[in-house]
Design a protein around this motif. Structure first.
Motif, mmCIF file in Angstrom:
data_model
loop_
_atom_site.group_PDB
_atom_site.id
_atom_site.type_symbol
_atom_site.label_atom_id
_atom_site.label_comp_id
_atom_site.label_asym_id
_atom_site.label_seq_id
_atom_site.Cartn_x
_atom_site.Cartn_y
_atom_site.Cartn_z
ATOM 1 N N UNK A 69 33.928 28.389 24.013
ATOM 2 C CA UNK A 69 33.679 29.825 24.106
ATOM 3 C C UNK A 69 33.028 30.172 25.438
ATOM 4 N N UNK A 70 32.426 29.171 26.042
ATOM 5 C CA UNK A 70 31.834 29.260 27.382
ATOM 6 C C UNK A 70 31.455 27.833 27.757
ATOM 7 N N UNK A 104 34.905 26.539 37.782
ATOM 8 C CA UNK A 104 35.460 27.865 37.491
ATOM 9 C C UNK A 104 36.981 27.799 37.414
ATOM 10 N N UNK A 105 37.595 27.052 38.336
ATOM 11 C CA UNK A 105 39.049 26.893 38.308
ATOM 12 C C UNK A 105 39.510 26.190 37.035
ATOM 13 N N UNK A 106 38.753 25.192 36.611
ATOM 14 C CA UNK A 106 39.115 24.446 35.402
ATOM 15 C C UNK A 106 39.005 25.346 34.174
ATOM 16 N N UNK A 111 41.979 28.791 29.743
ATOM 17 C CA UNK A 111 41.747 30.003 28.978
ATOM 18 C C UNK A 111 40.820 31.007 29.595
ATOM 19 N N UNK A 112 40.272 30.674 30.765
ATOM 20 C CA UNK A 112 39.407 31.606 31.490
ATOM 21 C C UNK A 112 38.166 31.999 30.689
ATOM 22 N N UNK A 133 29.493 34.445 43.422
ATOM 23 C CA UNK A 133 30.338 33.270 43.624
ATOM 24 C C UNK A 133 31.321 33.062 42.482
ATOM 25 N N UNK A 134 31.141 33.797 41.385
ATOM 26 C CA UNK A 134 32.078 33.677 40.274
ATOM 27 C C UNK A 134 31.470 33.258 38.960
#
Length: 282
Positions: A69-70, A104-106, A111-112, A133-134
């Motif tokens: 979920x995060x 972050x890319x992974x 599923x972002x 930075x994201x």
């Protein structure tokens, strides 16, 4: 903590049965966390220290029909157990700002889901920088140790306030029986005693016991010997005032603890961290 092998599954089930909002799991990769019990409305959030670790989790969880979920990305400036080898803590690639982009890319690939950064976050400017930075959020522990509402003992809070930069060390030998580097204040009574081998090996809590050859949970390095390990179970409980009369406390902090010089309320700290008030602590 995944290192709580004996009681990990039961702890997860208890949290789920109680309707916890989230389970944040670290100190080992929680590869089977979604399979322990259907999480219903409880968010499952692993802690990782690299994109590779996150990918391993995602591939395993994908087969279980679940995605995080995060995720909490914890860098090497955090307190307590660190997900890095002792010689990897200070190298450039492992700085939090360098770990974030591939993680972050992974997360986007699977599923972002949100990426929460931790370890060394101290000011409103730090929070703003990582969000730009994201990062989707931050996790902070050390800043809240020295608050009026903190459950840390008064001695713990004063140790944080008194700590200088050189007082914050990564304990390794002697170190945690979990086998991971462990950041502490070097004046922590249990750590001081462990350097002198004063505490006799014993175990009356058993939270980090491993199985012996017969499959029984009886093995803990701090139970077998005091040469290379200290007892984090009793040390951390004592730091919260639980068994201070019987065991010495162990004060774990992040690297930036040396910047804290006073006890403040959580409200005052939150006003500072959200930019509503000027910094109360330099």
């Amino acid at each position: 903590m995944g290192a709580l092998v004996r009681d990990y599954n039961d702890s997860v089930k208890g949290a789920l049965d109680a309707g916890a909002d989230a389970i944040i799991s670290g100190a080992g990769l929680p590869l089977t966390l979604p399979a322990i019990q259907p999480p219903r409305d409880t968010a499952l959030i692993p802690i990782v220290s690299s994109a590779r670790a996150l990918e391993i989790i995602c591939k395993k969880w994908e087969r279980l029909g679940y995605m995080p979920d995060a995720v909490v990305l914890e860098g090497p400036l955090a307190g307590g157990h660190l997900g890095f080898k002792i010689d990897q803590i200070d190298i450039e690639p492992n700085k939090l700002e360098n770990l974030l982009p591939p993680v972050k890319d992974m997360a986007k690939k699977y599923g972002d889901f949100p990426v929460i950064v931790a370890g060394g976050i101290y000011t409103y400017d730090d929070i703003s920088r990582f969000i730009k930075m994201g990062a989707d959020g931050v996790q902070m522990g050390t800043r809240f140790l020295a608050t009026e509402e903190s459950s840390a003992s008064g001695e713990y809070k004063q140790a944080v306030i008194a700590a200088k930069e050189e007082d914050i060390v990564v304990a390794h030998d002697p170190g945690s029986p979990c086998g991971l580097p462990f950041r502490v204040i070097k004046q922590s009574p249990m750590y001081v005693s462990s350097l002198k081998r004063l505490r006799p090996p014993k175990c009356d809590k058993g939270y980090v016991l491993l199985k012996d050859k017969e499959g029984k949970f009886t093995i803990c390095p701090a139970k077998e010997s005091n040469e290379h390990h200290f007892c984090i179970c009793n040390g951390l409980l004592s730091s919260a005032g639980y068994n201070r009369d019987r065991e010495e406390p162990l004060y774990t902090v992040g690297t930036n603890a040396s910047r804290i010089d006073r006890i403040v309320s959580v409200k005052a700290l939150m006003d500072e961290l959200t930019g509503k008030a000027p910094a109360a602590v330099v």
